[in-house]
Design a protein around this motif. Structure first.
Motif, PDB file in Angstrom:
ATOM      1  N   ILE A  42       0.763  -0.568   0.002  1.00 48.72           N
ATOM      2  CA  ILE A  42      -0.075  -0.152  -0.038  1.00 48.72           C
ATOM      3  C   ILE A  42       0.824   1.627   0.199  1.00 48.72           C
ATOM      4  CG2 ILE A  42      -1.950   1.520   1.202  1.00 48.72           C
ATOM      5  CD1 ILE A  42      -2.722  -0.926   2.320  1.00 48.72           C
ATOM      6  N   LEU A  43       2.113   1.453   0.617  1.00 48.44           N
ATOM      7  CA  LEU A  43       2.487   2.869   0.168  1.00 48.44           C
ATOM      8  C   LEU A  43       3.617   2.999  -0.083  1.00 48.44           C
ATOM      9  CD1 LEU A  43       4.564   4.221   1.998  1.00 48.44           C
ATOM     10  CD2 LEU A  43       6.155   2.467   2.902  1.00 48.44           C
ATOM     11  N   TYR A  44       3.665   1.598  -1.839  1.00 52.01           N
ATOM     12  CA  TYR A  44       4.340   1.830  -2.717  1.00 52.01           C
ATOM     13  C   TYR A  44       2.805   2.499  -3.505  1.00 52.01           C
ATOM     14  CZ  TYR A  44       8.775   0.230  -2.212  1.00 52.01           C
ATOM     15  OH  TYR A  44       9.793  -0.323  -2.165  1.00 52.01           O
ATOM     16  N   VAL A  45       1.808   2.469  -3.403  1.00 56.09           N
ATOM     17  CA  VAL A  45       0.787   2.767  -4.533  1.00 56.09           C
ATOM     18  C   VAL A  45       0.875   3.865  -4.014  1.00 56.09           C
ATOM     19  CG1 VAL A  45      -1.671   3.286  -4.559  1.00 56.09           C
ATOM     20  CG2 VAL A  45      -0.625   0.454  -4.249  1.00 56.09           C
ATOM     21  N   TRP A  46       0.792   4.785  -2.642  1.00 58.24           N
ATOM     22  CA  TRP A  46       1.307   6.050  -2.717  1.00 58.24           C
ATOM     23  C   TRP A  46       2.241   6.836  -3.144  1.00 58.24           C
ATOM     24  CZ3 TRP A  46      -3.265   5.653  -2.052  1.00 58.24           C
ATOM     25  CH2 TRP A  46      -3.981   5.352  -1.343  1.00 58.24           C
ATOM     26  N   ILE A  47       3.101   6.347  -2.714  1.00 61.44           N
ATOM     27  CA  ILE A  47       4.983   6.360  -2.824  1.00 61.44           C
ATOM     28  C   ILE A  47       5.339   6.475  -4.890  1.00 61.44           C
ATOM     29  CG2 ILE A  47       7.717   5.626  -3.644  1.00 61.44           C
ATOM     30  CD1 ILE A  47       7.534   4.581  -0.914  1.00 61.44           C
ATOM     31  N   CYS A  48       3.761   5.838  -5.638  1.00 61.60           N
ATOM     32  CA  CYS A  48       4.145   5.681  -6.930  1.00 61.60           C
ATOM     33  C   CYS A  48       3.272   6.282  -7.694  1.00 61.60           C
ATOM     34  CB  CYS A  48       3.882   4.320  -7.353  1.00 61.60           C
ATOM     35  SG  CYS A  48       5.090   3.132  -7.333  1.00 61.60           S
ATOM     36  N   LEU A  49       2.646   7.170  -7.432  1.00 63.41           N
ATOM     37  CA  LEU A  49       1.266   7.135  -8.202  1.00 63.41           C
ATOM     38  C   LEU A  49       1.624   9.092  -7.887  1.00 63.41           C
ATOM     39  CD1 LEU A  49      -2.610   6.777  -6.411  1.00 63.41           C
ATOM     40  CD2 LEU A  49      -1.555   6.710  -8.631  1.00 63.41           C
ATOM     41  N   PRO A  50       2.309   9.655  -6.986  1.00 65.78           N
ATOM     42  CA  PRO A  50       2.987  11.222  -7.908  1.00 65.78           C
ATOM     43  C   PRO A  50       4.562  11.016  -9.074  1.00 65.78           C
ATOM     44  CG  PRO A  50       3.071  10.742  -5.102  1.00 65.78           C
ATOM     45  CD  PRO A  50       2.702   9.958  -6.148  1.00 65.78           C
ATOM     46  N   GLN A  51       4.797  10.358  -8.724  1.00 68.04           N
ATOM     47  CA  GLN A  51       5.675   9.612 -10.211  1.00 68.04           C
ATOM     48  C   GLN A  51       5.597  10.255 -11.662  1.00 68.04           C
ATOM     49  OE1 GLN A  51       8.785   9.264  -9.236  1.00 68.04           O
ATOM     50  NE2 GLN A  51       8.913   9.511  -7.267  1.00 68.04           N
ATOM     51  N   ILE A  52       4.194   9.772 -11.616  1.00 72.28           N
ATOM     52  CA  ILE A  52       3.795   9.819 -13.038  1.00 72.28           C
ATOM     53  C   ILE A  52       3.492  12.043 -13.046  1.00 72.28           C
ATOM     54  CG2 ILE A  52       1.655  10.087 -14.548  1.00 72.28           C
ATOM     55  CD1 ILE A  52       0.846   7.206 -13.264  1.00 72.28           C
ATOM     56  N   PHE A  53       3.057  12.944 -11.867  1.00 71.30           N
ATOM     57  CA  PHE A  53       3.276  14.062 -12.150  1.00 71.30           C
ATOM     58  C   PHE A  53       4.406  14.554 -12.129  1.00 71.30           C
ATOM     59  CE2 PHE A  53      -1.249  12.448 -10.649  1.00 71.30           C
ATOM     60  CZ  PHE A  53      -2.061  12.436 -11.415  1.00 71.30           C
ATOM     61  N   LEU A  54       4.989  13.631 -11.808  1.00 71.30           N
ATOM     62  CA  LEU A  54       6.974  14.292 -11.615  1.00 71.30           C
ATOM     63  C   LEU A  54       7.202  14.436 -13.144  1.00 71.30           C
ATOM     64  CD1 LEU A  54       8.108  12.820  -8.649  1.00 71.30           C
ATOM     65  CD2 LEU A  54       6.803  14.799  -8.760  1.00 71.30           C
ATOM     66  N   ALA A  55       6.592  12.836 -13.528  1.00 70.47           N
ATOM     67  CA  ALA A  55       7.283  12.647 -14.782  1.00 70.47           C
ATOM     68  C   ALA A  55       7.014  13.955 -16.223  1.00 70.47           C
ATOM     69  CB  ALA A  55       6.969  11.516 -15.711  1.00 70.47           C
ATOM     70  N   PHE A  56       5.654  14.286 -16.044  1.00 73.57           N
ATOM     71  CA  PHE A  56       4.931  15.240 -16.319  1.00 73.57           C
ATOM     72  C   PHE A  56       5.576  16.599 -16.116  1.00 73.57           C
ATOM     73  CE2 PHE A  56       0.563  13.646 -16.389  1.00 73.57           C
ATOM     74  CZ  PHE A  56       0.511  12.270 -17.525  1.00 73.57           C
ATOM     75  N   HIS A  57       5.922  17.283 -15.223  1.00 71.94           N
ATOM     76  CA  HIS A  57       6.173  18.966 -14.994  1.00 71.94           C
ATOM     77  C   HIS A  57       7.771  18.057 -15.225  1.00 71.94           C
ATOM     78  CE1 HIS A  57       3.511  20.961 -12.478  1.00 71.94           C
ATOM     79  NE2 HIS A  57       3.060  19.479 -11.714  1.00 71.94           N
ATOM     80  N   MET A  58       8.630  17.342 -15.265  1.00 79.88           N
ATOM     81  CA  MET A  58       9.845  17.286 -15.890  1.00 79.88           C
ATOM     82  C   MET A  58       9.916  17.537 -17.090  1.00 79.88           C
ATOM     83  SD  MET A  58      12.866  17.040 -13.367  1.00 79.88           S
ATOM     84  CE  MET A  58      13.543  16.067 -14.578  1.00 79.88           C
ATOM     85  N   PRO A  90       2.580   6.749   5.997  1.00 77.47           N
ATOM     86  CA  PRO A  90       3.000   6.853   6.957  1.00 77.47           C
ATOM     87  C   PRO A  90       4.458   7.939   7.476  1.00 77.47           C
ATOM     88  CG  PRO A  90       3.168   4.977   5.192  1.00 77.47           C
ATOM     89  CD  PRO A  90       2.532   6.184   5.072  1.00 77.47           C
ATOM     90  N   LYS A  91       4.974   7.231   8.239  1.00 72.67           N
ATOM     91  CA  LYS A  91       6.255   8.102   8.704  1.00 72.67           C
ATOM     92  C   LYS A  91       7.468   7.024   8.850  1.00 72.67           C
ATOM     93  CE  LYS A  91       5.205  11.491  11.862  1.00 72.67           C
ATOM     94  NZ  LYS A  91       5.044  12.197  13.296  1.00 72.67           N
ATOM     95  N   SER A  92       8.905   7.393   8.475  1.00 77.04           N
ATOM     96  CA  SER A  92       9.428   6.110   8.740  1.00 77.04           C
ATOM     97  C   SER A  92       9.784   5.854  10.188  1.00 77.04           C
ATOM     98  CB  SER A  92      11.147   6.300   7.703  1.00 77.04           C
ATOM     99  OG  SER A  92      11.880   6.047   7.604  1.00 77.04           O
ATOM    100  N   ALA A  93       9.557   4.721  10.154  1.00 77.97           N
ATOM    101  CA  ALA A  93       9.726   4.106  11.656  1.00 77.97           C
ATOM    102  C   ALA A  93      11.361   4.113  12.016  1.00 77.97           C
ATOM    103  CB  ALA A  93       9.506   2.654  12.264  1.00 77.97           C
TER     104      ALA A  93
END
Length: 542
Positions: free
Chosen positions: A19-35, A263-266
């Motif tokens: 689930i954490l990776y879902v949250w991490i990966c979604l913004p990557q699409i928009f990062l590519a857009f801006h780049m 989540p935070k990084s434990a």
């Protein structure tokens, strides 16, 4: 207590991490857009001066030419011989590019771009290049600032702040009243890109078990590549630069829900003596993965909370070069970041002229990178060091071979350049994973931040590399070949980190050398209890 051993007990890649990776990966699409969006928003369509007709000819004294362009247009060349005063001039006495009647642009491909709106052509064309450089400088600044802040305040809060900056300033750029405001807003977007890319990657790495850790870099790369491809379709449908800028920025406000789910990084919390908060997050992860904490682990927690503990020294980027092994590894990793990005963008600029539709070219470039990302999934399982070394060698060798190919064999030269790009793309994917495993937790974000800063420096210098053609036509490709080969040789001096615990302290990197030097002895706490916990939990920890 070693956090990797805790991950073995609660699950190194269970439901919580997926689930954490879902949250991490979604913004990557928009990062590519801006780049990459400036390829379209800053494009220069065919244009001519309204004071000249498409079939007009300039004074022969200045050898000005009318170049063929799509849709029957002719483009006034901005290059002409200099007169004695050093000014380039038309027959009527006006400098080339100083169009008295205003510029007229073809609308066959673009309805509008920043170039057509603010006439960034000929004598103003340097402003368009300046905007790209300032945006890249924003990435560099973001790497330094957000890298340091994340080590001090945590990964999660910096990701949230960066996403907010990206959405607000990205949308504002779509309404910029002039070129200078637009450039400033894009600079701020650039800083946020670094904040999200670095910290999302590190957050995923710090929550992932050693055997699955490579997924932190590779999976996110796939989503960045997906954004690379999707941008071609979005830009094809939206030909107005303001609407396109708004389309890629406005969805960023949807990430407001990350306040409740990210989540935070434990691992970071434990490294910064926030043990109680760290164990609270660990409990949630264990519960979600279906592996509740055992009594032995709870006892270890009580000991950590109530026992006497030494006050830990605060760490800074100076610690990256303070001790011998840390200094050697840091400098090598920084060079690898620089060389990878310098050659990656250098090759992209050199082989992008396929003479095809710009949207199709964009999609092809995104598709080409997918095999390079995929092959690293098979190599990284066994080794980081040899994978990094091999792909750098492939990329550098292919680039060097192009200088020996005759100019009439352009297809073979292009194929070699694409092989070079393949190797560098794969190497660039690996360096993210490798860096996170080389740097210890206490300075990991500082290390990644400075590495990213070196990478952005390479990105800024990549376009300038082709100024070397005035010295020798082969000079850029020689540089693209030698830089990766040097990096390949330096990689031999780095440690192998595959399937090994992440280092948490400088002492973990330096080993017995540092302990003997300063007289310190690294304590091992509750090793017997942890092994017992592993046996109870059915997971081997030794």
């Amino acid at each position: 207590m070693n956090f990797d051993e805790i991950l073995c007990l609660i699950g190194g890649f269970g439901k919580f991490q997926r689930i954490l990776y879902v949250w991490i990966c979604l913004p990557q699409i928009f990062l590519a857009f801006h780049m990459l969006v400036s390829i379209f928003t800053g494009a220069v369509p065919p244009h001519l001066c309204r004071s000249m007709s498409a079939g007009a000819t300039a004074s022969s004294n200045f050898n000005l030419s009318l170049q063929s362009a799509p849709d029957g247009w002719s483009e006034l060349s901005c290059v002409a011989p200099f007169n004695r005063s050093g000014a380039v001039a038309l027959g009527d006495g006006h400098p080339v590019g100083t169009c008295q009647g205003g510029w007229e642009y073809s609308t066959e491909t673009f309805q509008s771009t920043t170039v057509t709106e603010w006439d960034l052509v000929c004598d103003s064309a340097s402003l368009n290049n300046m905007a790209s450089s300032i945006y890249m400088f924003g990435l560099l600044v973001g790497a330094v600032v957000f890298g340091s802040l994340a080590d001090k305040y945590g990964r999660r809060i910096i990701i949230l702040i960066s996403l907010a900056i990206q959405a607000v300033f990205g949308v504002a750029a779509a309404f910029a009243p002039n070129f200078y405001v637009y450039t400033a807003l894009r600079f701020m977007v650039g800083t946020s890109i670094s904040g999200v890319i670095m910290n999302a990657f590190v957050l995923g790495t710090e929550w992932t078990g050693s055997k699955q850790r490579m997924l932190a870099g590779i999976i996110t790369d796939y989503f960045f590549g997906l954004g690379y491809i999707l941008l071609a379709g979005v830009a094809y449908l939206i030909r107005d630069w303001r609407k396109l800028q708004l389309a890629i920025s406005a969805p960023g406000f949807l990430f407001i829900f990350y306040i409740w789910v990210l989540p935070k990084s434990a691992r970071w919390l434990m490294a910064n003596d926030k043990t109680e908060e760290a164990w609270e997050v660990v409990r949630k992860a264990a519960q979600m993965n279906g592996k509740p904490l055992t009594k032995d682990l709870e006892m270890c927690q009580v000991y950590n909370l109530e026992g006497k503990r030494e006050v830990k020294r605060k760490h800074s980027f100076i610690d990256l070069v303070r001790t011998p092994k840390m200094r050697k590894q840091s400098l090598i990793v920084f060079y690898l970041w620089f060389a990878n990005v310098l050659v990656y963008y250098g090759l992209s600029l050199n082989i992008s002229d396929f003479g095809m539709n710009i949207y199709l070219t964009q999609m092809i470039f995104g598709l080409v990178e997918m095999p390079a990302r995929t092959i690293t999934l098979f190599t990284l399982n066994r080794t980081r060091k040899i994978s990094q070394l091999a792909f750098l060698a492939v990329g550098g060798t292919a680039c060097l071979l192009t200088i020996f190919i005759p100019s009439n064999l352009s297809i073979l030269k292009t194929v070699l350049a694409m092989i070079g790009k393949f190797g560098i793309t794969a190497s660039l994917s690996i360096i993210y994973v490798y860096s996170a495993e080389v740097f210890p937790t206490v300075v990991r974000q500082n290390g990644i931040g400075i590495g990213s800063m070196c990478a952005r420096t390479g990105g800024v210098l990549a376009p300038m590399m082709y100024l070397l053609k005035s010295i020798s036509p082969q000079a850029p490709m020689v540089l693209c070949g030698l830089c990766p080969l040097l990096g390949s040789a330096l990689t031999l001096l780095l440690p192998e980190t595959a399937n090994k615990p992440l280092p948490d302290t400088i002492e973990d990197v330096e080993g017995s050398d540092l302990s003997e030097e300063d007289g310190s002895v690294k304590p091992v706490i509750f090793e017997t209890s942890l092994r017992t916990a592993g046996a109870v939990g059915g997971t081997r920890t030794d």
